[in-house]
Design an enzyme around this catalytic site. Structure first.
Site, PDB file in Angstrom:
ATOM      1  CG  HIS A 131      -3.995  -3.094  -2.782  1.00  0.00           C
ATOM      2  ND1 HIS A 131      -5.084  -3.912  -2.607  1.00  0.00           N
ATOM      3  CD2 HIS A 131      -2.911  -3.901  -2.666  1.00  0.00           C
ATOM      4  CE1 HIS A 131      -4.676  -5.157  -2.405  1.00  0.00           C
ATOM      5  NE2 HIS A 131      -3.366  -5.164  -2.453  1.00  0.00           N
ATOM      6  CG  HIS A 159     -13.265  -3.315  -1.677  1.00  0.00           C
ATOM      7  ND1 HIS A 159     -12.564  -3.482  -2.851  1.00  0.00           N
ATOM      8  CD2 HIS A 159     -12.342  -3.390  -0.690  1.00  0.00           C
ATOM      9  CE1 HIS A 159     -11.274  -3.631  -2.582  1.00  0.00           C
ATOM     10  NE2 HIS A 159     -11.116  -3.584  -1.274  1.00  0.00           N
ATOM     11  CG  HIS A 180      -6.884  -4.860  -5.971  1.00  0.00           C
ATOM     12  ND1 HIS A 180      -7.636  -4.480  -4.880  1.00  0.00           N
ATOM     13  CD2 HIS A 180      -7.582  -5.846  -6.579  1.00  0.00           C
ATOM     14  CE1 HIS A 180      -8.718  -5.224  -4.827  1.00  0.00           C
ATOM     15  NE2 HIS A 180      -8.714  -6.058  -5.834  1.00  0.00           N
ATOM     16  CG  HIS A 181      -8.006  -0.702  -3.501  1.00  0.00           C
ATOM     17  ND1 HIS A 181      -7.945  -1.877  -2.810  1.00  0.00           N
ATOM     18  CD2 HIS A 181      -7.550   0.242  -2.633  1.00  0.00           C
ATOM     19  CE1 HIS A 181      -7.475  -1.676  -1.596  1.00  0.00           C
ATOM     20  NE2 HIS A 181      -7.224  -0.392  -1.469  1.00  0.00           N
ATOM     21  CG  HIS A 186      -9.257  -8.314  -0.647  1.00  0.00           C
ATOM     22  ND1 HIS A 186      -8.397  -8.074   0.403  1.00  0.00           N
ATOM     23  CD2 HIS A 186      -9.506  -7.087  -1.185  1.00  0.00           C
ATOM     24  CE1 HIS A 186      -8.122  -6.790   0.500  1.00  0.00           C
ATOM     25  NE2 HIS A 186      -8.794  -6.165  -0.457  1.00  0.00           N
ATOM     26  CE1 TYR A 220      -4.467  -1.246   0.789  1.00  0.00           C
ATOM     27  CE2 TYR A 220      -3.038  -3.131   1.145  1.00  0.00           C
ATOM     28  CZ  TYR A 220      -4.291  -2.612   0.912  1.00  0.00           C
ATOM     29  OH  TYR A 220      -5.374  -3.450   0.808  1.00  0.00           O
ATOM     30  CG  MET A 279     -10.664  -5.565   3.077  1.00  0.00           C
ATOM     31  SD  MET A 279     -10.193  -3.989   2.285  1.00  0.00           S
ATOM     32  CE  MET A 279      -8.551  -3.748   2.966  1.00  0.00           C
TER      33      MET A 279
END
Length: 614
Positions: free
Chosen positions: A309, A391, A237-238, A393, A205, A466
């Site tokens: 991320h 959201h 990823h985000h 994973h 991150y 998450m």
């Protein structure tokens, strides 16, 4: 002759006439399915049918399909092309071994086809629910579209193998996202990494502080879109954008650091309020005409933190990234200022999933107590939700944001029964939803951990989990997070833990008794427990009934008084189904009647609009 045969004959004659008409149907939505723009689709739909136009750089056959996983097996496929000036189309399906079979029930209706020296175009329609077990029902959830093409047309022995001319793309066909259309010449600014050296580890991150432009008067941000470095589409990823303390030292501007690291600067911890969220597969978000993100006033963001991320499971070395976000802003103000509320499960190791589970369900509560206190103080008439980002994973399979009023369930704010880790973006709501003081929300996530040997923990890595919903709403109020977390004591009791070592000096904390868990951390104890599917289900049922810790935080570092309180899950009076159930009758009857409906509403309209205006 049966009573349906004359109708079917009429359908056939109508389709022949209609297929000769090349026309310019207005398709509302479009997407390029491949990176090079060789395979493009357009589509439109109503409450019962969907129509596609496919344009592909080939003079051979075109394949288009709907897959449960994105792979070829167990897919619903249509193959067609133009041969000797005549368009053709055939409905197929594949079995679990990827073998292609002609579907006895031809549910796709050819509307027209044409080709030139380089491209082939086909248009076809089908019902959203065909009542054919070999077809996929099209809903508002994510659809994994698969595609292929070949330079040769389909021969007598069937289609030739397409080779490398194939791919997949996840779309929401019935909820395709916001329009990217904004006024020409709209000003914008970029928040972008400058050659960040991505560590060669699984999950990173990366956080960087930026300063927003400071216009002399209030402006509204009207669109935000990702700037993903070419080739890094699977790496990034985000991206989350947080509002920071407006009194930050200017020396922090453009400063980057690994997030959540022990050496992360203290100033980074002041960035708590989510302003925007983008996740992999998304293509940006345009705010509705009456709403925008406010900048330029005393309560608006000045300093922001962009969190990216990086997902690097293959541990590649030497990656340098310059991805970020582009924000379009305008002095033409909208009526309302937008806000974001993060709801769901508070990210923590106390959120845990046993291994080997087909359908493990987690619930994160935005409690009645939190919404009562915050909205009653800030906006007694409630707030309007206009978009939701769901959201999770890698273990995530389905998510929905459930909405309750006086413990009675309303329609979900958003849901996705075919959640795709690689495709996460804000879903605009077809109708805005009002959340009132005293309402409650549950973000419900369904996971599959069948291939895992150990516990899956709540956490930051994509191998962790998450369960979150980001709600875009207006008017903006002083509420940033509304979440919950099940108490740890009841979870440990399930595996037989009696006592932990006190005082707690390490994290994760250590078990004292019984002897079999002595001196193990609670995570090690959970992994040591002999999980079975039956035990996992029992654990799931217990966890969903445990008292929960409430998170109810304001913008910045402040909290509402309910924060940290322990409450019990609500007693719910009704579970609302998310969609009406379609009753399927005799297959041949459905086929003929749906064909008639499709072709008379679609084809005859196209004939009137096009064939008589050549």
């Amino acid at each position: 002759m049966s009573e349906n045969q004359p109708l079917c004959a009429l359908v056939f004659l109508t389709s022949l006439f209609c297929s000769t008409c090349s026309q310019g149907t207005r398709f509302v939505h479009s997407a390029a399915l491949d990176a090079d723009g060789r395979y493009n689709i357009k589509w439109g739909f109503d409450e019962s049918t969907i129509t596609f136009e496919v344009e592909v750089e080939t003079r051979g056959y075109i394949g288009f399909g709907l897959s449960p996983t994105g792979a070829m097996s167990s897919s619903d496929i249509v193959i067609g092309g133009v041969l000797n000036g005549s368009a053709y189309l055939m409905d197929y399906f594949t079995d679990s071994n990827r073998k292609v079979h002609k579907d006895p029930l031809q549910s796709y209706q050819l509307l027209y086809g044409r080709e030139n020296g380089t491209h082939t175009v086909l248009a076809f329609s089908r019902n959203l629910q065909t009542c054919d077990d070999n077809d996929k029902v099209i809903t508002g959830s994510t659809v994994r579209v698969i595609w292929a093409f070949h330079e040769e047309d389909v021969g007598v022995s069937g289609p030739v193998y397409h080779g490398l001319n194939r791919g997949r793309k996840s779309l929401r066909l019935l909820n395709p996202g916001s329009s990217s259309s904004i006024p020409a010449g709209t000003a914008f600014f970029d928040l972008q990494n400058e050659e960040v050296h991505v560590p060669h580890k699984d999950t990173t991150y990366w956080c960087q502080i930026f300063k927003f432009p400071e216009p002399k008067k209030k402006h509204h941000v009207i669109r935000i879109e990702p700037l993903i470095q070419k080739g890094h589409e699977n790496l990034v990823h985000h991206i989350l954008l947080y509002q920071c303390d407006s009194n930050l030292n200017k020396s922090e501007i453009n400063r980057g650091h690994e997030c959540y690291h022990p050496n992360m600067p203290d100033s980074f911890f002041t960035c708590e309020t989510v302003l925007f969220a983008w996740a992999i597969g998304g293509e940006g978000f345009t705010y509705p005409p009456h709403v925008g993100m406010s900048i330029g006033t005393s309560i608006d963001p000045v300093y922001v933190q962009m969190e990216i991320h990086f997902d690097n499971p293959s541990l590649q070395r030497g990656i340098v990234d310059s991805s970020g976000l582009r924000l379009y802003y305008s002095p033409s103000l909208r009526r309302y200022d937008a806000g974001v509320i993060e709801t769901g499960v508070w990210v923590s190791l106390y959120h845990m999933l046993p291994p080997g589970m087909q359908d493990y369900i987690t619930e994160g509560h935005c409690t009645q107590e939190c919404l009562q206190e915050s909205l009653e103080s800030e906006m007694p008439d409630g707030v309007h939700v206009f978009a939701v980002l769901l959201h999770a994973h890698l273990a995530g399979r389905a998510i929905r944001t459930r909405h309750f009023r006086q413990q009675v369930e309303l329609q979900p704010l958003a849901s996705d029964d075919q959640f795709d880790f690689n495709f996460q973006e804000f879903q605009p709501l077809s109708q805005e939803r009002i959340i009132l003081p005293g309402d409650s929300l549950i973000t419900e996530c369904k996971y599959n951990t069948k291939g895992r040997m150990n516990m899956t923990w709540g956490g930051l890595s994509t191998r962790d989990e998450m369960c979150l919903s980001y709600l875009l709403y207006y008017p903006r109020v002083n509420l940033a997070r509304c979440e919950s977390l099940p108490e740890i004591t009841g979870q440990l009791k399930f595996i037989g833990v009696k006592e932990i070592q006190e005082p707690v000096t390490t994290w994760p904390f250590v078990i004292k008794s019984p002897k079999k868990y002595s001196n193990l951390s609670f995570t090690e104890a959970m992994d040591k427990y002999k999980w079975t599917r039956k035990r996992g289900k029992a654990f799931n049922n217990i966890v969903r009934k445990l008292p929960m810790n409430v998170r109810c935080s304001k913008i910045g570092l402040d909290e509402w008084s309910i924060q940290g309180m322990i409450v019990s899950p609500p007693e719910l009076k009704l579970e609302q189904t998310s969609a009406a159930v379609v009753t399927c009758r005799n297959v041949s009857e459905i086929h003929c009647e749906s064909s008639l409906a499709l072709l008379f509403t679609a084809c005859l309209l196209l004939i009137l609009q096009t064939c008589f205006h050549l």
